[in-house]
Design a protein around this motif. Structure first.
Motif, short mmCIF file in Angstrom:
data_model
loop_
_atom_site.label_atom_id
_atom_site.label_comp_id
_atom_site.label_asym_id
_atom_site.label_seq_id
_atom_site.Cartn_x
_atom_site.Cartn_y
_atom_site.Cartn_z
N PRO A 177 0.77 -1.24 0.00
CA PRO A 177 0.00 0.00 0.00
C PRO A 177 0.80 1.28 0.00
O PRO A 177 0.22 2.37 0.06
CB PRO A 177 -0.79 -0.13 1.31
N ASP A 178 2.15 1.19 -0.05
CA ASP A 178 2.95 2.42 0.03
C ASP A 178 4.36 2.18 -0.50
O ASP A 178 4.75 1.05 -0.82
CB ASP A 178 3.00 2.95 1.47
N GLY A 179 5.13 3.27 -0.59
CA GLY A 179 6.47 3.19 -1.13
C GLY A 179 7.43 2.42 -0.25
O GLY A 179 8.38 1.80 -0.75
N VAL A 180 7.23 2.45 1.06
CA VAL A 180 8.10 1.70 1.95
C VAL A 180 7.93 0.20 1.72
O VAL A 180 8.89 -0.57 1.75
CB VAL A 180 7.82 2.07 3.42
N GLY A 181 6.69 -0.22 1.47
CA GLY A 181 6.46 -1.62 1.13
C GLY A 181 7.15 -2.01 -0.16
O GLY A 181 7.65 -3.13 -0.31
N VAL A 182 7.19 -1.07 -1.11
CA VAL A 182 7.91 -1.32 -2.36
C VAL A 182 9.39 -1.52 -2.06
O VAL A 182 10.04 -2.44 -2.60
CB VAL A 182 7.71 -0.15 -3.35
N LEU A 221 -0.87 -6.53 -5.41
CA LEU A 221 -1.89 -5.48 -5.36
C LEU A 221 -1.18 -4.23 -4.84
O LEU A 221 -0.79 -4.18 -3.68
CB LEU A 221 -3.03 -5.92 -4.44
N HIS A 222 -1.01 -3.22 -5.68
CA HIS A 222 -0.03 -2.18 -5.39
C HIS A 222 -0.57 -0.78 -5.67
O HIS A 222 -1.59 -0.60 -6.35
CB HIS A 222 1.22 -2.40 -6.23
N VAL A 223 0.19 0.23 -5.20
CA VAL A 223 -0.15 1.64 -5.43
C VAL A 223 0.89 2.32 -6.32
O VAL A 223 0.94 3.55 -6.38
CB VAL A 223 -0.27 2.40 -4.10
N ILE A 224 1.71 1.56 -7.01
CA ILE A 224 2.76 2.14 -7.85
C ILE A 224 2.13 2.86 -9.05
O ILE A 224 1.31 2.27 -9.76
CB ILE A 224 3.72 1.04 -8.34
N HIS A 226 11.12 8.76 -5.64
CA HIS A 226 10.25 9.54 -6.53
C HIS A 226 9.02 9.99 -5.75
O HIS A 226 8.21 9.17 -5.30
CB HIS A 226 9.83 8.70 -7.74
N GLU A 227 8.89 11.30 -5.59
CA GLU A 227 7.71 11.85 -4.91
C GLU A 227 6.60 12.06 -5.94
O GLU A 227 6.74 12.86 -6.87
CB GLU A 227 8.06 13.18 -4.24
N THR A 228 5.50 11.35 -5.79
CA THR A 228 4.42 11.44 -6.77
C THR A 228 3.27 12.31 -6.30
O THR A 228 2.46 12.76 -7.12
CB THR A 228 3.89 10.03 -7.11
N GLU A 229 3.16 12.54 -4.99
CA GLU A 229 2.16 13.46 -4.45
C GLU A 229 2.81 14.26 -3.33
O GLU A 229 3.47 13.68 -2.47
CB GLU A 229 0.93 12.70 -3.91
N GLU A 246 2.89 13.56 0.95
CA GLU A 246 2.14 12.32 1.22
C GLU A 246 3.14 11.18 1.31
O GLU A 246 3.71 10.74 0.31
CB GLU A 246 1.12 12.07 0.10
N TRP A 247 3.37 10.68 2.53
CA TRP A 247 4.45 9.73 2.77
C TRP A 247 4.21 8.37 2.10
O TRP A 247 5.16 7.65 1.80
CB TRP A 247 4.67 9.52 4.26
N THR A 248 2.95 8.04 1.82
CA THR A 248 2.69 6.73 1.22
C THR A 248 3.00 6.70 -0.27
O THR A 248 3.06 5.62 -0.87
CB THR A 248 1.22 6.31 1.43
N THR A 249 3.19 7.86 -0.90
CA THR A 249 3.35 7.90 -2.35
C THR A 249 4.75 8.37 -2.76
O THR A 249 4.92 9.01 -3.80
CB THR A 249 2.29 8.83 -2.98
N VAL A 250 5.74 8.08 -1.94
CA VAL A 250 7.14 8.31 -2.29
C VAL A 250 7.76 6.94 -2.55
O VAL A 250 7.70 6.06 -1.68
CB VAL A 250 7.88 9.06 -1.17
N PHE A 251 8.34 6.74 -3.74
CA PHE A 251 8.74 5.41 -4.17
C PHE A 251 10.25 5.35 -4.42
O PHE A 251 10.84 6.25 -5.01
CB PHE A 251 7.98 5.02 -5.44
N PRO A 252 10.88 4.24 -3.99
CA PRO A 252 12.34 4.14 -4.08
C PRO A 252 12.82 3.62 -5.42
O PRO A 252 12.09 2.95 -6.16
CB PRO A 252 12.65 3.11 -2.99
#
Length: 465
Positions: A8-13, A34-37, A326-329, A332-338
């Motif tokens: 559900p978030d970038g940390v999980g990625v 099932l992802h939010v990427i 990558h900050e997409t929003e 919003e800490w859940t939508t920053v992706f490594p």
């Protein structure tokens, strides 16, 4: 076995997509993610996994309805009132932003949470919330998807985001076993209630298992599994490591001089990082810190680094390394992706730096795993304490940080002069406090580095059975 991986978030990625988990899991099993990427970033993650039995499905955005929103927040507040440690009080007393409707719903939730703040009350409130949330159309949509996918187990990589509620409730309604990973060492004692009801919980350590029994007494002990944490698995992968000379060349530093890593925290929790890094650079220029060591500043992935602009201008010798996320929003800490490159950089940063300085960060544990000395910043720079109390007193109120203090796993700089003294002592003798760091690591991380991904897969097999 088919694993449904809920990310559900970038940390999980970072922990379960970029790291080795998927390669380990797909040796013998199939994985649906099932992802939010965002679609624009998805090829970056799919590419290295091409050819593996992995399928990708977008996680739908979740919007609470008024009743489920109020009940969810009531349940969260009931946990804060029942536990009532400093972290929970801090969460409870945060200002409420939004429309008058949102503020009214939150105030109502606080009142309900206060009334339900007992084991019995929380269990009852959870049943009411789960029943209400199960009627949401998102749950029905996920039931249809899961009937098509037919997973043997649902595994969630992070227990906090509200977006996990509909898929977890859908899985439970279909008899699919559910499990979640407790994402960080401080989450049970300081981050509020787990968002969704799971059948099983995968934990870092026996210490965390004890916290689980204390904060969630309804969870049977045989439903808690100690697996370590995959976020440190890359530290055990020799193929990711550069030589010291190669790392120093990449960051533009001198391998013959000592290197201090200053790890920044997020803006909301580490309010004085920009002042502390300035104090460190001044101490080096003044000669209070001996040997003219180099300093690399790495902000938190959710920090754009703008607050460090002035100190970087005034101290051009400061090495700056913005995390490759990558900050997409915005905000919003859940939508920053490594990126995978950031994982490799962090692996080598912790390997080759001589010392770490931070404000109560998880990086204390990262560097302790490498047997690298750590100094925690515990002095105020601003004339008025930013936390409303002396910073050292603030440290002592956080339950998850008590072992660091108790074991002496890090040294605490309670004044500017102490910061220089501790740096000099550690750079002269990096073995200082080695046994304390070791005890701290053994308490918090219950599996050898490099083994967590396999232990998680093994636990999921047992859960599915």
């Amino acid at each position: 076995m088919k694993i449904l991986l809920l990310v559900p978030d970038g940390v999980g990625v970072r922990n379960f997509v970029v790291g080795p988990f998927l390669k380990v899991a797909t040796r013998d099993h199939e994985v649906d993610i099932l992802h939010v990427i965002p679609p624009s970033l998805l090829p970056m993650y799919q590419g290295p996994l091409s050819g593996l039995p992995v399928r990708w499905h977008p996680l739908a955005r979740f919007s609470d309805r008024p009743l489920s929103f109020t009940l969810r927040n009531s349940l969260s507040y009931s946990q804060t009132y029942w536990i009532n440690n400093f972290a929970m009080q801090t969460m409870r007393n945060r200002p409420v932003n939004g429309s008058w409707r949102t503020k009214t719903a939150v105030l109502t939730a606080k009142a309900i949470g206060y009334a339900a703040a007992s084991k019995t009350g929380i269990n009852l409130l959870e049943k009411v919330h789960n029943f209400t949330a199960a009627q949401l159309p998102e749950v029905a949509n996920y039931r249809k998807l899961f009937n098509d996918l037919r997973p043997d187990v649902l595994f969630c990589t992070h227990q906090r985001p509200p977006s996990i509620i509909p898929p977890v409730l859908a899985a439970r309604s279909l008899g699919i076993p559910t499990s979640t990973f407790i994402f960080s060492w401080d989450n049970l004692s300081s981050k509020g209630r787990i968002a969704a009801p799971f059948d099983h919980y995968l934990l870092w350590s026996e210490h965390m298992r004890g916290e689980m029994q204390r904060f969630y007494p309804q969870v049977a002990s045989d439903r808690s599994h100690v697996v370590g944490t995959p976020q440190f698995d890359p530290y055990g992968d020799a193929t990711l490591q550069w030589t010291r000379s190669e790392f120093f060349e990449r960051i533009g530093a001198d391998p013959n001089r000592k290197l201090i890593c200053f790890s920044g925290g997020d803006v909301g929790n580490s309010l004085e990082d920009h002042n502390h890094i300035r104090a460190l650079m001044e101490l080096i220029r003044e000669g209070a810190v001996r040997g003219n060591p180099q300093v690399l500043l790495r902000p938190a992935p959710v920090d754009d680094g703008a607050r460090y602009a002035a100190v970087r201008r005034d101290f051009p010798e400061l090495i700056y390394a913005q995390p490759a996320w990558h900050e997409t929003e915005k905000n919003e800490w859940t939508t920053v992706f490594p990126s995978s490159s950031d994982m490799q950089f962090l692996t080598n940063l912790t390997l080759h730096c001589d010392l770490n300085v931070n404000f109560a960060s998880t990086m204390t544990l990262d560097f302790a795993l490498r047997d690298k000395p750590v100094i925690n910043l515990a002095f105020d720079v601003s004339s008025s304490p930013v936390f409303g109390m002396p910073m050292w007193d603030y440290y002592k109120k956080w339950e998850h940080y008590e072992p660091v203090i108790e074991f002496g796993a890090a040294r605490f700089a309670r004044t500017r002069d102490e910061l220089a003294q501790h740096i000099n002592a550690y750079l002269d003798n990096p073995a200082l406090d080695r046994e304390s760091r070791k005890r701290f690591v053994e308490l918090e991380v219950g599996a050898p580095v490099g083994e967590a991904s396999q232990r998680i897969v093994d636990s999921l097999v047992r859960v599915a059975r």
